[in-house]
Motif scaffolding. Sequence first.
Motif, PDB file in Angstrom:
ATOM      1  N   GLU A 458      52.722 101.499   5.423  1.00 30.91           N
ATOM      2  CA  GLU A 458      53.782 102.465   5.130  1.00 30.91           C
ATOM      3  C   GLU A 458      53.766 103.621   6.121  1.00 30.91           C
ATOM      4  OE1 GLU A 458      53.309 103.690   1.107  1.00 30.91           O
ATOM      5  OE2 GLU A 458      53.754 101.700   0.256  1.00 30.91           O
ATOM      6  N   GLN A 459      52.591 104.118   6.423  1.00 33.18           N
ATOM      7  CA  GLN A 459      52.512 105.270   7.330  1.00 33.18           C
ATOM      8  C   GLN A 459      52.846 104.867   8.766  1.00 33.18           C
ATOM      9  OE1 GLN A 459      49.782 108.385   6.917  1.00 33.18           O
ATOM     10  NE2 GLN A 459      48.963 107.691   4.946  1.00 33.18           N
ATOM     11  N   LEU A 460      52.479 103.642   9.148  1.00 33.95           N
ATOM     12  CA  LEU A 460      52.843 103.187  10.485  1.00 33.95           C
ATOM     13  C   LEU A 460      54.356 103.016  10.600  1.00 33.95           C
ATOM     14  CD1 LEU A 460      50.098 100.503  11.285  1.00 33.95           C
ATOM     15  CD2 LEU A 460      50.250 102.853  12.135  1.00 33.95           C
ATOM     16  N   ALA A 461      54.996 102.610   9.499  1.00 32.15           N
ATOM     17  CA  ALA A 461      56.450 102.459   9.510  1.00 32.15           C
ATOM     18  C   ALA A 461      57.152 103.800   9.664  1.00 32.15           C
ATOM     19  CB  ALA A 461      56.910 101.775   8.225  1.00 32.15           C
ATOM     20  N   ALA A 462      56.460 104.853   9.268  1.00 34.76           N
ATOM     21  CA  ALA A 462      57.081 106.176   9.274  1.00 34.76           C
ATOM     22  C   ALA A 462      56.920 106.912  10.600  1.00 34.76           C
ATOM     23  CB  ALA A 462      56.487 107.024   8.150  1.00 34.76           C
ATOM     24  N   VAL A 463      55.991 106.476  11.458  1.00 32.21           N
ATOM     25  CA  VAL A 463      55.780 107.183  12.722  1.00 32.21           C
ATOM     26  C   VAL A 463      56.580 106.524  13.824  1.00 32.21           C
ATOM     27  CG1 VAL A 463      53.469 107.955  12.067  1.00 32.21           C
ATOM     28  CG2 VAL A 463      53.736 105.815  13.341  1.00 32.21           C
ATOM     29  N   ILE A 475      45.705 108.840  11.110  1.00 28.35           N
ATOM     30  CA  ILE A 475      46.290 108.147   9.957  1.00 28.35           C
ATOM     31  C   ILE A 475      45.258 107.206   9.337  1.00 28.35           C
ATOM     32  CG2 ILE A 475      47.981 106.403   9.276  1.00 28.35           C
ATOM     33  CD1 ILE A 475      49.913 107.664  11.323  1.00 28.35           C
ATOM     34  N   VAL A 476      44.625 106.415  10.180  1.00 29.36           N
ATOM     35  CA  VAL A 476      43.597 105.475   9.703  1.00 29.36           C
ATOM     36  C   VAL A 476      42.465 106.235   9.023  1.00 29.36           C
ATOM     37  CG1 VAL A 476      41.910 103.735  10.415  1.00 29.36           C
ATOM     38  CG2 VAL A 476      44.170 103.785  11.495  1.00 29.36           C
ATOM     39  N   TYR A 477      42.060 107.309   9.643  1.00 31.18           N
ATOM     40  CA  TYR A 477      40.937 108.113   9.156  1.00 31.18           C
ATOM     41  C   TYR A 477      41.232 108.689   7.762  1.00 31.18           C
ATOM     42  CZ  TYR A 477      37.177 111.612   9.425  1.00 31.18           C
ATOM     43  OH  TYR A 477      36.064 112.378   9.191  1.00 31.18           O
ATOM     44  N   GLU A 478      42.420 109.241   7.576  1.00 29.22           N
ATOM     45  CA  GLU A 478      42.764 109.882   6.306  1.00 29.22           C
ATOM     46  C   GLU A 478      42.844 108.864   5.169  1.00 29.22           C
ATOM     47  OE1 GLU A 478      42.852 113.037   5.593  1.00 29.22           O
ATOM     48  OE2 GLU A 478      42.315 113.488   7.681  1.00 29.22           O
TER      49      GLU A 478
END
Length: 535
Positions: A458-463, A475-478
């Motif tokens: 989801e976060q990769l889709a948003a960046v 992102i991965v870390y969080e």
Amino acid sequence: MTENALIEAARVSKAWPFQEAQKLLKRFPQGKPGGAPVLFETGYGPSGLPHIGTFQEVLRTTLVRRAYEALTGGAPTRLVAFSDDMDGLRKVPDNVPNAQLLEANLGKPLSRIPDPFGTHESFAHHNNAMLRQFLDRFGFDYEFVSASDRYNAGGFDGALSDVLRHYDAIMGVMLPTLREERRKTYSPVLPISPATGVVLQVPIEVLDAATGMIRFTDTDGAPIEQSVFGGKAKLQWKVDWAMRWYALCVDYEMCGKDLTDSVTQSGKIVQILGGRRPEGLIYELFLDENGEKISKSKGNGLTIEQWLTYGTEESLEFYLFREPKSAKQLHVGVIPKAVDEYWQFRANLAGQPIDKQLGNPVWHLLRTNGERAGAGDTVPVTFALLLNLVGVLGADASAEQVWSYLGNYVADANPQAHPELGEMVRAALATNRDFIAPTLQRRAPSANEAEALRALDEQLAAVGADASAETLQNIVYEIGKDEAYGFETLRDWFKALYETLLGSAQGPRMGSFIALYGIAETRKLIAQALHVAAP
């Protein structure tokens, strides 16, 4: 940096090539008499195909040579690569063709045995040519000398006469080191049978040292009187080594730990002849992946060709530079780390003060053939990252595919613009084809890992597609830190990513991998993993 500043720093450097070069500085405080060049030597027994152990001796000796030149502001030096090709073949190597041909010629000098490969004048000539080919590829400055040429042409006749003249004293050195049974047949001189051409291990009687005349009994029982001159005899190993030091005036030669006793005995013999034992380093031996000593006849170590298939020239030199007095394993698994560590040290070099530069392996390696590092020398991606990329692409990955992905990460992504990276791509593809692709296995994610992967998707889709590696890493870390996903440590999250997406127990910084592989392609990997995990 001025030459004086370099000399001053070199004289207090703890780097092992400078420590070795200091021995020569003490040997010749005012330089070698008459301005003669200091002679470095490396030895090679061509009874089997050359291996990395042979190559490393030339490299390490060259490193000491260049260190000595730096210490002295450019004192003259020479390097002789010596082949003991008059040695008699004791057994047939396991890794050569036409074993029957060699079997029929056991005991003869290596330079007088037909070439089982059918390409050269003799077995020794074939192996010598292979050695020189590899040394030339790396640009070493050396003079090749073969025992057969020196013995046959009379180049060692004067030294052989001195051996005969001091025969009893040499026997006095050697006999106490031998078993009682061996003492009965031992001779420092090994005559070559005029009937069979075999190098004989028989007692001799010295008739005339000046003319080289000896007497011995041939294998058929016939008494023989012949000269040792002109290639009609050779010397036992330890005596031969000492004679070579004496005849060539060798000042420096290193050797493996297995020759420690030989150094002691040969050192005594060269003094008897009127010479001086050279300075040198006794290094630890290389081991194979099972911890066993590497053998030319067994062929159980990496060949130079194998290293250069799965790694780079610089990585091989770097691995051989490190800690020569510590035993190291030689197998394909050590190559990736050596590739990346070389470039880490090279990237650091330009910004280091002079004392740190002289302790940096790359400073020494670049000077073996006169190169210099430039400011900021580096490569844009690590070898480890390339291995992960080609692993995802599969066994049929091509260089064109890899360079297309590198375009996400590197400006002017082509091998012409980045030749060093091009070598890494080539090596990564070979490693993947032969070792990585056949063993990769992606496992299904557990329930909590699947939830974390959905969040990552989801976060990769948003960046944006051009998000930086650092942004992606954050992102991965969080996600890994979020207690909702149940990871005890971040390491558990990263391990899950490697095993479910890459099929490996270890991997790169995921932000760098995603930037290289592309966000869209990474999301496809996640989708595949989630599909496997679906009930």
